[in-house]
Design a protein around this motif. Structure first.
Motif, short mmCIF file in Angstrom:
data_model
loop_
_atom_site.label_atom_id
_atom_site.label_comp_id
_atom_site.label_asym_id
_atom_site.label_seq_id
_atom_site.Cartn_x
_atom_site.Cartn_y
_atom_site.Cartn_z
N UNK A 56 -5.16 -23.46 -63.44
CA UNK A 56 -5.75 -24.13 -62.27
C UNK A 56 -5.26 -23.43 -61.02
N UNK A 57 -5.92 -23.71 -59.91
CA UNK A 57 -5.49 -23.12 -58.65
C UNK A 57 -4.08 -23.58 -58.31
N UNK A 110 2.89 -20.45 -59.25
CA UNK A 110 3.37 -19.19 -59.83
C UNK A 110 3.68 -18.14 -58.76
N UNK A 111 2.88 -18.10 -57.72
CA UNK A 111 3.09 -17.08 -56.69
C UNK A 111 3.82 -17.62 -55.46
N UNK A 112 4.22 -18.87 -55.50
CA UNK A 112 5.05 -19.42 -54.44
C UNK A 112 4.31 -19.80 -53.17
N UNK A 113 3.12 -20.34 -53.30
CA UNK A 113 2.41 -20.85 -52.14
C UNK A 113 1.82 -22.20 -52.52
N UNK A 122 1.76 -13.66 -50.01
CA UNK A 122 1.63 -13.84 -51.46
C UNK A 122 0.62 -12.89 -52.10
N UNK A 123 -0.03 -12.03 -51.34
CA UNK A 123 -1.05 -11.15 -51.91
C UNK A 123 -0.48 -10.23 -52.98
N UNK A 124 0.70 -9.69 -52.74
CA UNK A 124 1.33 -8.81 -53.72
C UNK A 124 1.65 -9.60 -54.99
N UNK A 125 2.13 -10.82 -54.81
CA UNK A 125 2.45 -11.70 -55.94
C UNK A 125 1.19 -12.04 -56.73
N UNK A 126 0.10 -12.28 -56.02
CA UNK A 126 -1.17 -12.59 -56.66
C UNK A 126 -1.65 -11.41 -57.50
N UNK A 127 -1.57 -10.23 -56.90
CA UNK A 127 -1.97 -9.01 -57.58
C UNK A 127 -1.14 -8.82 -58.86
N UNK A 128 0.15 -9.05 -58.73
CA UNK A 128 1.09 -8.94 -59.84
C UNK A 128 0.75 -9.96 -60.94
N UNK A 159 -3.55 -23.52 -49.22
CA UNK A 159 -3.43 -22.20 -48.60
C UNK A 159 -4.12 -21.14 -49.46
N UNK A 160 -3.90 -21.23 -50.77
CA UNK A 160 -4.51 -20.27 -51.69
C UNK A 160 -6.03 -20.43 -51.71
N UNK A 161 -6.48 -21.66 -51.72
CA UNK A 161 -7.92 -21.94 -51.71
C UNK A 161 -8.57 -21.38 -50.45
N UNK A 162 -7.91 -21.60 -49.32
CA UNK A 162 -8.40 -21.08 -48.04
C UNK A 162 -8.44 -19.55 -48.08
#
Length: 116
Positions: free
Chosen positions: A27-28, A34-37, A7-13, A41-44
Protein backbone atom coordinates in the motif's frame (compact mmCIF):
# COMPACT_ATOMS: atom_id res chain seq x y z
CA UNK A 1 19.66 13.46 -12.57
CA UNK A 2 18.99 15.65 -9.56
CA UNK A 3 16.63 14.19 -7.00
CA UNK A 4 14.86 17.04 -5.27
CA UNK A 5 12.74 15.28 -2.64
CA UNK A 6 14.67 13.83 0.29
CA UNK A 7 12.95 10.47 -0.17
CA UNK A 8 13.39 10.15 -3.96
CA UNK A 9 16.65 8.24 -3.62
CA UNK A 10 15.01 5.96 -1.03
CA UNK A 11 12.04 5.41 -3.35
CA UNK A 12 14.34 4.54 -6.24
CA UNK A 13 16.22 2.14 -3.97
CA UNK A 14 13.00 0.56 -2.65
CA UNK A 15 11.89 -0.15 -6.20
CA UNK A 16 15.14 -1.10 -7.96
CA UNK A 17 16.90 -3.01 -5.19
CA UNK A 18 14.12 -4.15 -2.86
CA UNK A 19 11.53 -4.56 -5.66
CA UNK A 20 8.68 -3.68 -3.29
CA UNK A 21 6.28 -3.49 -6.25
CA UNK A 22 6.40 -7.31 -6.44
CA UNK A 23 4.47 -7.47 -3.14
CA UNK A 24 0.83 -7.79 -4.26
CA UNK A 25 -0.48 -6.25 -1.03
CA UNK A 26 1.84 -3.19 -0.94
CA UNK A 27 0.00 0.00 0.00
CA UNK A 28 1.06 3.61 -0.28
CA UNK A 29 1.28 3.66 3.54
CA UNK A 30 3.64 0.65 3.52
CA UNK A 31 5.84 2.34 0.94
CA UNK A 32 5.81 5.67 2.79
CA UNK A 33 6.85 3.91 6.01
CA UNK A 34 9.60 2.01 4.17
CA UNK A 35 11.17 5.17 2.77
CA UNK A 36 10.61 7.31 5.85
CA UNK A 37 7.91 9.73 4.76
CA UNK A 38 4.16 9.95 5.23
CA UNK A 39 1.34 8.74 3.05
CA UNK A 40 -0.08 12.12 2.06
CA UNK A 41 3.34 13.55 1.16
CA UNK A 42 4.10 10.52 -1.00
CA UNK A 43 0.67 10.66 -2.64
CA UNK A 44 1.15 14.35 -3.40
CA UNK A 45 4.59 13.54 -4.87
CA UNK A 46 3.14 10.92 -7.24
CA UNK A 47 0.24 13.15 -8.28
CA UNK A 48 2.11 16.42 -8.72
CA UNK A 49 5.72 15.53 -9.47
CA UNK A 50 5.19 12.30 -11.41
CA UNK A 51 1.71 13.05 -12.82
CA UNK A 52 0.57 9.58 -11.85
CA UNK A 53 -1.12 7.74 -9.01
CA UNK A 54 0.51 5.31 -6.63
CA UNK A 55 -1.39 2.42 -8.26
CA UNK A 56 -0.37 3.39 -11.79
CA UNK A 57 3.24 3.86 -10.67
CA UNK A 58 3.36 0.40 -9.08
CA UNK A 59 1.55 -1.22 -12.01
CA UNK A 60 4.01 0.33 -14.49
CA UNK A 61 6.90 -1.32 -12.62
CA UNK A 62 4.98 -4.60 -12.42
CA UNK A 63 4.30 -4.51 -16.15
CA UNK A 64 7.95 -3.82 -16.91
CA UNK A 65 8.86 -6.85 -14.83
CA UNK A 66 6.17 -8.96 -16.53
CA UNK A 67 7.50 -7.95 -19.96
CA UNK A 68 10.98 -9.14 -18.92
CA UNK A 69 9.54 -12.47 -17.78
CA UNK A 70 7.70 -12.86 -21.08
CA UNK A 71 10.86 -12.09 -23.04
CA UNK A 72 12.87 -14.63 -21.03
CA UNK A 73 10.50 -17.55 -21.51
CA UNK A 74 7.61 -18.44 -23.79
CA UNK A 75 6.69 -21.35 -21.53
CA UNK A 76 5.77 -19.42 -18.36
CA UNK A 77 1.99 -19.12 -17.99
CA UNK A 78 0.24 -15.76 -17.76
CA UNK A 79 -1.02 -16.77 -14.30
CA UNK A 80 2.60 -17.21 -13.18
CA UNK A 81 3.68 -13.98 -14.84
CA UNK A 82 0.84 -12.09 -13.15
CA UNK A 83 1.55 -13.50 -9.69
CA UNK A 84 5.36 -13.24 -10.00
CA UNK A 85 4.98 -9.60 -11.07
CA UNK A 86 2.94 -8.66 -8.01
CA UNK A 87 -0.55 -8.59 -9.55
CA UNK A 88 -3.37 -9.92 -7.36
CA UNK A 89 -5.06 -11.68 -10.26
CA UNK A 90 -4.73 -12.57 -13.90
CA UNK A 91 -7.59 -10.23 -14.79
CA UNK A 92 -5.92 -7.26 -13.05
CA UNK A 93 -2.70 -8.03 -14.93
CA UNK A 94 -4.55 -8.36 -18.23
CA UNK A 95 -6.43 -5.08 -17.72
CA UNK A 96 -3.25 -3.16 -16.85
CA UNK A 97 -1.41 -4.75 -19.77
CA UNK A 98 -4.07 -3.87 -22.33
CA UNK A 99 -4.29 -0.35 -20.92
CA UNK A 100 -0.53 0.10 -21.47
CA UNK A 101 0.01 -1.76 -24.75
CA UNK A 102 -3.40 -1.72 -26.41
CA UNK A 103 -3.12 -5.49 -26.96
CA UNK A 104 -3.55 -8.58 -24.78
CA UNK A 105 -0.57 -10.35 -23.19
CA UNK A 106 -0.98 -13.27 -25.61
CA UNK A 107 -0.93 -10.97 -28.66
CA UNK A 108 2.15 -9.30 -27.17
CA UNK A 109 3.80 -12.69 -26.73
CA UNK A 110 3.07 -13.59 -30.38
CA UNK A 111 4.68 -10.32 -31.48
CA UNK A 112 7.70 -11.06 -29.27
CA UNK A 113 8.12 -14.45 -30.94
CA UNK A 114 8.13 -12.79 -34.37
CA UNK A 115 11.13 -10.67 -33.35
CA UNK A 116 13.14 -13.55 -31.90
Amino acid sequence: EVLSHPFEQMLKHAMERDKLYLNPSITISDLARHIGTNRSYLSEYFNNKCSTTFTDYINALRLQYAEQLMAQSHKISFEEIASNSGFNSLSTFRRAFVKKHGITPSNYRHKLKEFL
